[in-house]
Design a protein around this motif. Structure first.
Motif, mmCIF file in Angstrom:
data_model
loop_
_atom_site.group_PDB
_atom_site.id
_atom_site.type_symbol
_atom_site.label_atom_id
_atom_site.label_comp_id
_atom_site.label_asym_id
_atom_site.label_seq_id
_atom_site.Cartn_x
_atom_site.Cartn_y
_atom_site.Cartn_z
ATOM 1 N N ILE A 38 64.803 70.349 107.596
ATOM 2 C CA ILE A 38 65.114 69.377 108.646
ATOM 3 C C ILE A 38 65.423 68.006 108.041
ATOM 4 N N ASP A 39 65.264 67.893 106.708
ATOM 5 C CA ASP A 39 65.540 66.616 106.029
ATOM 6 C C ASP A 39 67.016 66.464 105.655
ATOM 7 N N THR A 41 71.120 66.904 107.432
ATOM 8 C CA THR A 41 71.921 67.201 108.632
ATOM 9 C C THR A 41 72.894 68.351 108.403
ATOM 10 N N GLY A 46 68.909 71.245 110.797
ATOM 11 C CA GLY A 46 69.322 69.846 110.832
ATOM 12 C C GLY A 46 70.407 69.590 111.864
ATOM 13 N N SER A 53 66.830 64.917 112.278
ATOM 14 C CA SER A 53 67.187 65.189 110.885
ATOM 15 C C SER A 53 67.968 64.030 110.274
ATOM 16 N N GLU A 57 66.743 62.143 107.009
ATOM 17 C CA GLU A 57 67.682 62.111 105.876
ATOM 18 C C GLU A 57 67.893 60.702 105.364
ATOM 19 N N HIS A 62 66.468 64.715 99.919
ATOM 20 C CA HIS A 62 66.358 66.142 100.245
ATOM 21 C C HIS A 62 65.326 66.800 99.329
ATOM 22 N N SER A 66 59.564 66.647 103.210
ATOM 23 C CA SER A 66 59.501 67.831 104.066
ATOM 24 C C SER A 66 59.247 69.116 103.278
#
Length: 353
Positions: A38-39, A41, A46, A53, A57, A62, A66
């Protein structure tokens, strides 16, 4: 790794770890496997949760926050409250964050690794530290992982038995390593319609000699099992006669098990038992319960510490526990009783037992 690989890995591993083929467990494991990404897009989750997200981000690299133990603990704690409110099982609570954990561990095998110990900035790697030996997203190595995971995940839900006696892969794995929920589930699946045999690896609690073998399962009692072999009756567990290392059940002959309750009001015991025996000439019958008798001194129970004591005397009371009806008729001949006995009747008797 690709989203589909994370999903397949979690879908294969979590049901095996939890010894559950519940579709809800599978679904929550797959959902949990997507949460770490979810970190970004560009990931599937995401895109679904774009506003969240996008914010994550912009704040974290990344595979950092998370993809950490902090994130796993946060999800596990947050999931606890809705799981209680929704009355979900313990396995369903475990499934979500276990899927997340497996996904993060899988990412640690890739070239970039992940920050398992965030907020500490160190990057963690599993396996070789040489990039050429690590998994590349979408590469040949990951495709092999995907193929194997899909095969295992699919096998968990095939309708046909995985092994003889109707054992599917989840049950086979769970019972082989002694997961009690899997053992109980497997026994309950068979016991209503068939005789059940227990393939046991274990030792005798009295002298620790090996007690491996195939036993006929008579019933479940206080979280353990009452089993029979070669004319002897045993209970599993530390307080029983056989301490099991592993136990796996197989389905035997078709059988109907019935329970009858017989009450005695200071009347002869054996005529009622003989009547039951005549009604079920092909079956096997076991007697459990307590009765007071007139002449307890005439009864001489056989004491063998290596076997379950199916008949004990305490004052004027007799206690029977899975006592074979043939022995009960002999032991209680000419006795008048006061009390209640529960009679368990198997419609067929297995050969060799």
């Amino acid at each position: 790794m690709m989203s589909i690989t994370h999903a397949a890995l979690a879908g294969a591993a979590v049901p095996l770890l939890l010894s559950s083929s519940d579709p809800m467990v599978f679904g929550l494991a797959v959902l949990g496997s997507q949460l770490p990404d979810i970190d970004t897009t560009t990931s599937l989750i995401g895109q679904v949760c774009y506003p969240l997200s996008s914010w994550i981000e912009s704040k974290f690299p990344h595979r950092s926050a998370s993809h950490s133990f902090v994130a796993i603990a946060t999800v596990a704690a947050a999931w606890w409250f809705p799981s209680q409110w929704l009355n979900l099982s313990r396995a369903e609570w475990f499934a979500l964050w276990l899927g997340m954990f497996i996904s993060i561990v899988a990412d640690s095998f890739t070239i970039k690794g992940c920050q398992l110990f965030w907020p500490h900035p160190v990057w963690c790697y599993s396996g070789s530290s040489w990039d050429k030996k690590r998994l590349k997203t979408g590469g040949t190595g990951e495709l092999w992982v995907l193929a194997v995971s899909v095969a295992i995940a699919s096998s968990l839900f095939i309708s046909q038995p995985f092994a003889t006696g109707g054992t599917n892969l989840v049950q086979f794995a769970g019972t082989s390593i002694g997961v009690k929920d899997a053992v109980y589930s497997q026994y309950n699946q068979y016991a209503s319609t068939h005789l059940v045999y227990a393939e046991i690896k274990g030792v005798a609690t009295s002298d620790r000699t090996r007690a491996d073998g195939r036993y006929w399962t008579l019933g479940q009692e206080a979280g353990e099992f009452v089993i029979a072999k070669d004319g002897g009756i045993y209970r599993t567990g530390a307080t029983g006669q056989i301490l099991t290392d592993s136990i796996r059940f197989t389905r035997g002959e078709e059988n109907i098990t019935t329970i009858e309750v017989v009450t005695f009001d200071d009347e002869p015991i054996t005529p009622r038992l003989e009547e039951l025996q005549q009604q079920h000439p092909e079956g096997a019958i076991f007697v459990t319960g307590s009765v007071a008798v007139d002449f307890p001194e005439d009864i001489k129970p056989v004491v063998d510490p290596s076997k379950l004591s199916t008949l004990t005397v305490n004052g004027s009371s007799l206690t029977l526990n899975y006592h074979p009806i043939e022995q009960a008729i002999r032991d209680l001949n000419d006795q008048y009783g006061l009390g209640t006995l529960q009679v368990k009747i198997f419609s067929v008797r297995p050969s060799g037992f």
